[in-house]
Write a protein that holds these residues in place. Sequence first.
Motif, PDB file in Angstrom:
ATOM      1  N   ARG A   1       3.583 -21.250 -29.261  1.00 36.19           N
ATOM      2  CA  ARG A   1       3.913 -21.678 -30.627  1.00 36.19           C
ATOM      3  C   ARG A   1       3.926 -23.196 -30.778  1.00 36.19           C
ATOM      4  O   ARG A   1       3.796 -23.704 -31.884  1.00 36.19           O
ATOM      5  CB  ARG A   1       5.215 -21.022 -31.090  1.00 36.19           C
TER       6      ARG A   1
ATOM      7  N   ASP B   1      -6.916 -17.544 -30.301  1.00 34.80           N
ATOM      8  CA  ASP B   1      -5.552 -17.443 -29.765  1.00 34.80           C
ATOM      9  C   ASP B   1      -5.743 -16.641 -28.497  1.00 34.80           C
ATOM     10  O   ASP B   1      -5.927 -15.426 -28.527  1.00 34.80           O
ATOM     11  CB  ASP B   1      -4.632 -16.733 -30.760  1.00 34.80           C
TER      12      ASP B   1
ATOM     13  N   SER C   1      -0.657 -19.089 -25.239  1.00 34.53           N
ATOM     14  CA  SER C   1       0.638 -18.930 -24.596  1.00 34.53           C
ATOM     15  C   SER C   1       0.337 -18.495 -23.174  1.00 34.53           C
ATOM     16  O   SER C   1      -0.202 -17.414 -22.959  1.00 34.53           O
ATOM     17  CB  SER C   1       1.458 -17.853 -25.303  1.00 34.53           C
TER      18      SER C   1
ATOM     19  N   LYS D   1       1.756 -15.024 -21.014  1.00 32.00           N
ATOM     20  CA  LYS D   1       1.214 -13.661 -20.964  1.00 32.00           C
ATOM     21  C   LYS D   1       0.247 -13.570 -19.772  1.00 32.00           C
ATOM     22  O   LYS D   1       0.672 -13.473 -18.631  1.00 32.00           O
ATOM     23  CB  LYS D   1       0.523 -13.315 -22.279  1.00 32.00           C
TER      24      LYS D   1
HETATM   25  N1  F0G Z   1       0.018 -15.520 -29.879  1.00 31.75           N
HETATM   26  C1  F0G Z   1       0.197 -14.241 -29.507  1.00 31.75           C
HETATM   27  C2  F0G Z   1      -0.943 -13.274 -29.658  1.00 31.75           C
HETATM   28  C3  F0G Z   1       1.427 -13.815 -28.991  1.00 31.75           C
HETATM   29  O1  F0G Z   1       1.576 -12.544 -28.628  1.00 31.75           O
HETATM   30  C4  F0G Z   1       2.472 -14.763 -28.856  1.00 31.75           C
HETATM   31  C5  F0G Z   1       3.768 -14.366 -28.313  1.00 31.75           C
HETATM   32  C6  F0G Z   1       2.241 -16.082 -29.261  1.00 31.75           C
HETATM   33  C7  F0G Z   1       0.999 -16.429 -29.765  1.00 31.75           C
HETATM   34  C8  F0G Z   1       3.304 -17.147 -29.180  1.00 31.75           C
HETATM   35  O2  F0G Z   1       3.449 -17.571 -27.878  1.00 31.75           O
HETATM   36  O3  F0G Z   1       5.808 -16.955 -27.294  1.00 31.75           O
HETATM   37  O4  F0G Z   1       4.510 -18.598 -25.925  1.00 31.75           O
HETATM   38  O5  F0G Z   1       5.310 -19.213 -28.178  1.00 31.75           O
HETATM   39  N2  F0G Z   1       4.116 -13.163 -28.162  1.00 31.75           N
HETATM   40  C9  F0G Z   1       5.318 -12.652 -27.548  1.00 31.75           C
HETATM   41  C10 F0G Z   1       5.368 -11.155 -27.687  1.00 31.75           C
HETATM   42  C11 F0G Z   1       6.584 -13.356 -27.945  1.00 31.75           C
HETATM   43  O6  F0G Z   1       6.416 -10.551 -27.360  1.00 31.75           O
HETATM   44  O7  F0G Z   1       4.368 -10.555 -28.079  1.00 31.75           O
HETATM   45  P1  F0G Z   1       4.846 -18.110 -27.292  1.00 31.75           P
END
Ligand code: F0G
Length: 463
Positions: free
Chosen positions: A105, A218, A258, A261
Amino acid sequence: MEDWGYKTIVEPFRIKSVEPIPILDATARLRALERAGHNLFKLNSTEVTIDLLTDSGTGAMSAIQWSALMQGDESYAGSTSFRRFESVVRRLTGYPHILPVHQGRAAERILARTILGPGRIVLNNTHFDTTRANIEQVGGVASDLPVPCALEPELEDPFKGNMDLDALDRALATGGERVALVMMTLTNNAVGGQPVSMGNLQAVSERCREAGVPFFLDAARFAENAWFIHTREPGYSDWTLPEIARKMFDLADGFTMSAKKDAIVHIGGILATRRDDWADLFRNELILGEGYLTYGGLAGRDLECMAVGLEESLDPHYLRYRTRSIAYFAEGLQKAGFPIVRPPGGHAVFVDAGRLLSHLAATQFPGVSLANALYLEGGIRSVEVGSLMFPEARLQLLRLAVPRRVYTQSHIDYVLEVAQRVVARKAQIPGYRIVQEPPFLRHFTADLEPLHRPSGWRLEPES
Ligand code: F0G
């Protein structure tokens, strides 16, 4: 990559360090849930037996990552850790401008604050909620263009994460100059961790080039997406995973990532681009909000772990195990009687809670009901993706996200046994109502209460 040839999913690692997991009796779980306002986000981790809340930052680092951590160079500027990180990202993606940020984010916020503004439109297969929030924060408009089949949970399609190309054509034509950016979320988390095909990426990339609109990825789950292209898309079975990943990145002008993951680190992210003009804007904003160019919002040790994690993420043995174990989980849930989003995605199984608990209306939050039932029955934590999270949600889903390299097949077998017991008395599972909610992102902190006390709840004697 030839098939493994055995049914058993052998985890392609052995365990060097273990962490006990809390095991609570039913009374303790009920007390914990009541204390948490019937909202699983508000539980303490010591009250959770199997934590499937998210796959973000919850993975198990490898021995090589832990030892890389000790190589961290904590110099404020020009650290060797940054150079190592940068060279791995450059080899993987080919991008000239690579900025470390503390998580996904932060990259989204920099992007939004530098190149967006009031009325500027971003088109995406489906925005993740933080991406949307960062765009809207600067007055921008986040528009989702998923393929129609993404909204049909039972429909089988290998690439339900794709963007609707007709909708993209229309949005580019009507939005004109106001369209600032097109993004593709790989995999498409919001519709079930569903992958995007190379064909769709190419088509979107071409349209962006013709329209003169920049195209970003993304790339949070780029490795799982690459695996699905390798195994599901004709023409890619002979390609190596780094070749597929490179082609995906080649089609775009930049990406946010991010690293919590697929890169399997506890904290970290990336913002990268091949546009020199934008890179300058990003750098200024990075220094303002995150930190100097060679550490972003991170420590040198975090950059080391990210560099190793990025390389490990494309190991075919790991990705085969990863996707196969999610499919095993999905098949087990289906056998237990859970309607799920088909086919299973890369990082989670999404359950159609609205269909399973058809005695509940969307306004009674069936996703919350099912999440809480799984917790009360077996200490499992998951997350509702329905009307509590998005008041306009069309589907009432429950996401069971699987942390990377953390749980073994027998942990999953336990979850499946719990799921069977929950299905057996699904008619008694109550709906919920909100007691207190904050003005935005209410699912994180709202308090709820069941519409009635579940009858016949099996309470074990306290030990
Ligand atoms: N983009 C995607 C596709 C995500 O799934 C997430 C975060 C972010 C951006 C943001 O990244 O958390 O590092 O700031 N997804 C987590 C989830 C929180 O549980 O799906 P981040």
